[in-house]
Scaffold this motif. Structure first.
Motif, short mmCIF file in Angstrom:
data_model
loop_
_atom_site.label_atom_id
_atom_site.label_comp_id
_atom_site.label_asym_id
_atom_site.label_seq_id
_atom_site.Cartn_x
_atom_site.Cartn_y
_atom_site.Cartn_z
N ARG A 197 0.59 -1.21 0.34
CA ARG A 197 -0.08 -0.78 -0.10
C ARG A 197 0.85 1.19 -0.12
O ARG A 197 0.25 2.28 0.83
CB ARG A 197 -0.95 0.17 1.53
N LEU A 198 2.01 1.28 -0.67
CA LEU A 198 3.23 2.33 -0.79
C LEU A 198 2.53 3.16 -2.39
O LEU A 198 1.12 2.82 -3.14
CB LEU A 198 4.68 1.78 -0.65
N SER A 199 3.35 4.09 -3.06
CA SER A 199 2.81 4.76 -4.01
C SER A 199 3.28 3.80 -5.61
O SER A 199 2.97 3.00 -4.99
CB SER A 199 4.15 5.57 -4.40
N ASP A 200 1.46 3.41 -5.89
CA ASP A 200 1.64 2.91 -7.29
C ASP A 200 2.61 3.49 -8.26
O ASP A 200 3.35 4.69 -8.64
CB ASP A 200 0.49 3.48 -8.18
N GLU A 201 2.84 2.68 -9.82
CA GLU A 201 3.98 3.29 -10.53
C GLU A 201 5.50 3.61 -10.06
O GLU A 201 5.41 5.06 -9.44
CB GLU A 201 3.89 4.17 -11.52
N ARG A 202 6.45 2.74 -9.59
CA ARG A 202 7.34 2.95 -8.64
C ARG A 202 8.40 1.77 -9.06
O ARG A 202 8.17 0.91 -10.17
CB ARG A 202 7.24 2.95 -7.61
N TRP A 203 9.84 2.00 -9.27
CA TRP A 203 11.23 1.08 -9.95
C TRP A 203 11.25 0.49 -8.56
O TRP A 203 11.99 1.75 -7.25
CB TRP A 203 11.60 1.61 -10.14
N ARG A 204 10.99 -0.46 -7.23
CA ARG A 204 10.64 -1.01 -6.64
C ARG A 204 12.38 -1.72 -6.53
O ARG A 204 13.30 -3.19 -7.16
CB ARG A 204 9.79 -1.76 -5.91
N ASP A 205 13.28 -1.35 -5.48
CA ASP A 205 14.92 -2.11 -5.44
C ASP A 205 14.76 -3.68 -4.84
O ASP A 205 14.36 -3.87 -3.59
CB ASP A 205 16.01 -1.26 -4.88
N LEU A 206 15.05 -4.89 -5.48
CA LEU A 206 14.80 -5.47 -5.06
C LEU A 206 15.60 -6.25 -4.07
O LEU A 206 15.62 -7.40 -3.38
CB LEU A 206 13.76 -7.22 -5.60
#
Length: 221
Positions: A197-206
């Motif tokens: 439930r964080l911001s949509d349309e983003r790049w997340r570092d795995l």
């Protein structure tokens, strides 16, 4: 060829490229010319002797990073050019007492359709564990990024803009190695976040390495 090191290519998330194990997929890239303009950080870095930069794969389980070979990292096409350690990049960048600077010069272009903060890039290119990198006051080791030509700090990269960028970490002044291991983490495109439930349309570092390379470091006393 552009080596792709993210889970999904394109801001819209319409194209997905999966990894087989931890090997990289490849997409066709067009050749690009490079132009070097003297001034600012460029002059400071050009005083160090460079040459013979060739990387080798740090692990057979990972894809390889090589000098001069473009790679797609999230929304950015990145081409590494050289690695150097310097006492400072005055007057633009001066380390804290007892430290020097580890510098990676790279060509970076936003190939997406919207601006992205440089933090996306520095999350995907973490500080080399064998580089003697010192954390800042907040305990972070993300690189600061500067423009090679005009010395301004880069915070956002607009679509279609190619920067000659300088990634800078503060380094223990007693570090005396002759190479560092650079790593690319896998980025995941989050079109709609229904889990955290964080911001949509983003790049997340795995925080999962997918490519590495060992690079010689030119030391400027």
């Amino acid at each position: 060829m552009v080596r792709t090191y993210d889970a999904r290519v394109g801001d819209s998330g319409s194209r997905v490229r999966a990894f087989a194990g931890r090997s990289a997929t490849f997409v066709k890239g067009r050749p690009r010319s490079q132009q070097l303009v003297g001034g600012g950080l460029a002059l400071a870095l050009l005083t160090a002797p460079f040459g013979g930069f060739e990387s080798v794969s740090a692990s057979t389980l990972l894809g390889s990073i090589e000098i001069g070979v473009p790679m797609q990292v999230g929304p950015f096409e990145v081409t590494l050019e050289k690695v150097v350690t310097v006492p400072d990049l005055a007057p633009t960048v001066t380390p804290e007492p007892g430290r020097k600077l580890l510098v990676v010069v790279a060509s970076v272009e936003n190939t997406g359709n919207r601006p992205w903060g440089v933090r996306v890039l520095t999350d995907a290119l973490p500080a080399p564990a064998d580089g003697g990198i010192e954390a800042n006051d907040l305990g972070k080791t993300n690189a600061d990024v500067y423009d090679y030509d005009d010395t301004s700090q880069i915070r956002d990269i607009n679509p279609g803009i190619r920067h000659k960028a300088v990634l800078v970490w503060q380094q223990d002044e007693d570090w005396s190695g002759d190479s560092v291991t650079l790593t690319v983490d896998e980025l995941e495109w989050v079109g709609e976040d229904t889990v955290l439930r964080l911001s949509d349309e983003r790049w997340r570092d795995l925080d999962r390495p997918v490519a590495q390379g060992v690079f010689p470091v030119e030391v400027r006393p």
